[in-house]
Design an enzyme around this catalytic site. Structure first.
Site, PDB file in Angstrom:
ATOM      1  N   TYR A 111       0.856  -1.183   0.000  1.00  0.00           N
ATOM      2  CA  TYR A 111       0.000   0.000   0.000  1.00  0.00           C
ATOM      3  C   TYR A 111       0.891   1.232   0.000  1.00  0.00           C
ATOM      4  CZ  TYR A 111      -4.736   1.723   0.370  1.00  0.00           C
ATOM      5  OH  TYR A 111      -5.959   2.275   0.085  1.00  0.00           O
TER       6      TYR A 111
ATOM      7  N   GLU B 246      -0.134   4.984  -0.630  1.00  0.00           N
ATOM      8  CA  GLU B 246      -0.804   6.257  -0.889  1.00  0.00           C
ATOM      9  C   GLU B 246       0.207   7.397  -0.917  1.00  0.00           C
ATOM     10  OE1 GLU B 246      -3.878   7.109   1.862  1.00  0.00           O
ATOM     11  OE2 GLU B 246      -5.426   6.094   0.698  1.00  0.00           O
TER      12      GLU B 246
ATOM     13  N   ASP C 194      -7.177  13.405 -25.348  1.00  0.00           N
ATOM     14  CA  ASP C 194      -7.410  12.044 -24.859  1.00  0.00           C
ATOM     15  C   ASP C 194      -6.984  11.091 -25.965  1.00  0.00           C
ATOM     16  OD1 ASP C 194      -8.320   9.560 -24.119  1.00  0.00           O
ATOM     17  OD2 ASP C 194     -10.357  10.200 -23.647  1.00  0.00           O
TER      18      ASP C 194
ATOM     19  N   THR D 130      -4.270   5.486 -22.114  1.00  0.00           N
ATOM     20  CA  THR D 130      -4.290   4.168 -21.504  1.00  0.00           C
ATOM     21  C   THR D 130      -3.024   3.423 -21.925  1.00  0.00           C
ATOM     22  OG1 THR D 130      -5.530   3.213 -23.360  1.00  0.00           O
ATOM     23  CG2 THR D 130      -6.810   4.005 -21.483  1.00  0.00           C
TER      24      THR D 130
ATOM     25  N   LYS E 280      -3.635  -0.648 -25.007  1.00  0.00           N
ATOM     26  CA  LYS E 280      -4.061  -0.834 -26.387  1.00  0.00           C
ATOM     27  C   LYS E 280      -2.815  -1.066 -27.256  1.00  0.00           C
ATOM     28  CE  LYS E 280      -8.340   1.750 -25.659  1.00  0.00           C
ATOM     29  NZ  LYS E 280      -8.172   2.260 -24.287  1.00  0.00           N
TER      30      LYS E 280
ATOM     31  N   ARG F 186      -3.470  -3.187 -18.252  1.00  0.00           N
ATOM     32  CA  ARG F 186      -4.644  -2.322 -18.213  1.00  0.00           C
ATOM     33  C   ARG F 186      -4.393  -1.217 -17.202  1.00  0.00           C
ATOM     34  NH1 ARG F 186      -8.479  -4.020 -21.352  1.00  0.00           N
ATOM     35  NH2 ARG F 186      -9.852  -2.382 -20.584  1.00  0.00           N
TER      36      ARG F 186
END
Length: 421
Positions: A61, A63, A207, A233, A236, A242
């Site tokens: 973790y 953060e 985008d 992203t 692709k 992902r």
């Protein structure tokens, strides 16, 4: 079926501990490798990317940001994130990179949060003309929180009308102009958008979730020199895990970082960030440039083949990794065509075409893409045959078994990972 290259050597442990889930993974492997994958937004990652994605970093973790975490013990994952940031900046020649967004949609949410307040006006491409849900659809947060003005494509050319975009910008004075699409086969003139944004004093957000991989390889022009913020992203044509990312100018770095954390997201997915770093390194290799050029060449070959079969390419062709196909001339809906292709071992998706008379659940068109088949080593000659197989599957559903046999023959030669890795 040998699963190790796809799932790693610990897959046998999963088979013993949870055979039901192990079988699901094997079934998906069989589905993906047993047919033609023509979804424009999918690809096959490298084993190295998958190794990082399935690593011990999933346990940590973290953060916050490197050197500024809210948990102890982050000195190792800090190195992973810094490596991903440095590689992204170099790969895209960007002043700043944030690699924490979980997806393209969350990257867009963070970018809007950095630039807009609820109720502000933004100008973006309409979903039915090739845009994205996060570009102002009424069923999405973007359409509910902001005053969205939409632009589209011309009826005659089916391409963006930059004069219309300018007129809309001058009339509505948006705070942000969004360029980029999910089903637009032509190049976007980022320079033209930059000029319009400057004229009205708007931020320019590109985008490029679909095309960032092609930009990384130099197959198409990059949006980075023109946009204030670039969202993307990694899964692709970029061939990564992902996930999402944001590139921006140094001026906006602090605003973007605060928008990602703590405003939009909590703890980052450190295993995914490590896998992104691996993908960025792979995309920086000289071989990747050749891959992206082949993706575009294959898309053109597929588009031409479908046109020869009486299926009209929207806008007359493609400049990218995807093509949008109008099926009205053969009197088959997109939903029915998708179903018929699936029965023949060909995976693609129905898609609305500009000014589509059919509802979004039915559509008059298909979207096809070539990242997966190019990763498998197919070239223009094979994609011409793929176009013929798609046409046969759609026109003659009674021959689905025969088409599927030919598909099986192709993928038996061109397997995932066989040629590119």
């Amino acid at each position: 079926m040998r699963a190790e290259p796809f799932f790693g050597p610990d897959f046998t442990l999963l088979q013993r501990q949870d055979p039901e889930m192990a079988q699901i993974l094997l079934d998906e492997l069989e589905r993906a490798s047993g047919g033609l994958q023509l979804i424009a937004s999918e690809n096959f990652t490298s084993p190295a990317v998958m190794a990082a994605l399935g690593s011990t970093l999933t346990n940590k973790y973290a953060e916050g940001y490197p050197g500024r975490r809210y948990y102890g013990g982050c000195e190792v994952v800090d190195r992973a994130e810094r490596l991903a940031i440095d590689r992204a900046r170099r790969l895209f020649a960007a002043e700043h990179a944030n690699v924490q967004p979980h997806s393209g949609a969350s990257a867009n949410l963070a970018a809007y949060a950095a630039l807009l307040q609820p109720g502000d006006t933004m100008l973006a491409m309409a979903l039915p003309h090739g845009g994205h849900l996060t570009h102002g659809s009424k069923v999405n947060f973007s359409g509910r929180w902001f005053d969205v003005v939409s632009y589209g494509v011309r009826r005659d050319t089916e391409q963006i009308d930059y004069d219309e975009v300018r007129d809309l910008a001058l009339r509505n004075q948006p705070k942000v102009i969004v360029c980029g699409a999910t089903a637009y086969p032509r190049l976007i003139d980022f320079s033209a958008f930059r000029g319009i944004a400057d004229e009205v004093g708007a931020w320019l957000l590109a985008d490029v979730a679909h095309t960032i991989g092609l930009m990384a390889g130099g197959a198409i022009p990059s949006a980075v020199p023109y946009a204030d913020v670039v969202t993307f992203t990694t899964h692709k044509a970029l061939r990564g895990p992902r996930g999402g990312g944001i590139l921006c100018t140094a001026e906006l770095a602090a605003r973007v970082d605060r928008a990602v954390f703590p405003f939009v997201q909590g703890g980052p997915l450190m295993h995914a960030i490590a896998a992104k770093a691996v993908a960025f390194a792979e995309a920086a290799a000289p071989e990747f440039a050749g891959y992206t050029q082949r993706v575009v060449a294959n898309a053109k070959a597929l588009c031409d083949s479908l046109a020869a079969e009486g299926m009209r390419p929207v806008s007359g062709g493609t400049d990218s990794h995807l093509a949008l196909i109008d099926l009205r001339a053969i009197e088959v809906t997109g939903a029915e065509a998708e179903k018929r292709c699936a029965a023949a071992g060909i995976t693609l998706n129905r898609n609305a075409i500009p000014y589509d008379p059919e509802p979004a659940s039915i559509t008059s068109g298909l979207r096809v893409g070539t990242p997966c088949v190019t990763t498998q080593g197919m070239g223009p000659e094979q994609l011409k045959e793929v176009g013929t197989l798609v046409a046969q599957a759609i026109r003659y559903p009674e021959n689905a078994a025969e088409v599927q046999e030919r598909v099986s023959g192709m993928v038996a030669i061109h397997k995932p990972y066989l040629s590119e890795y």
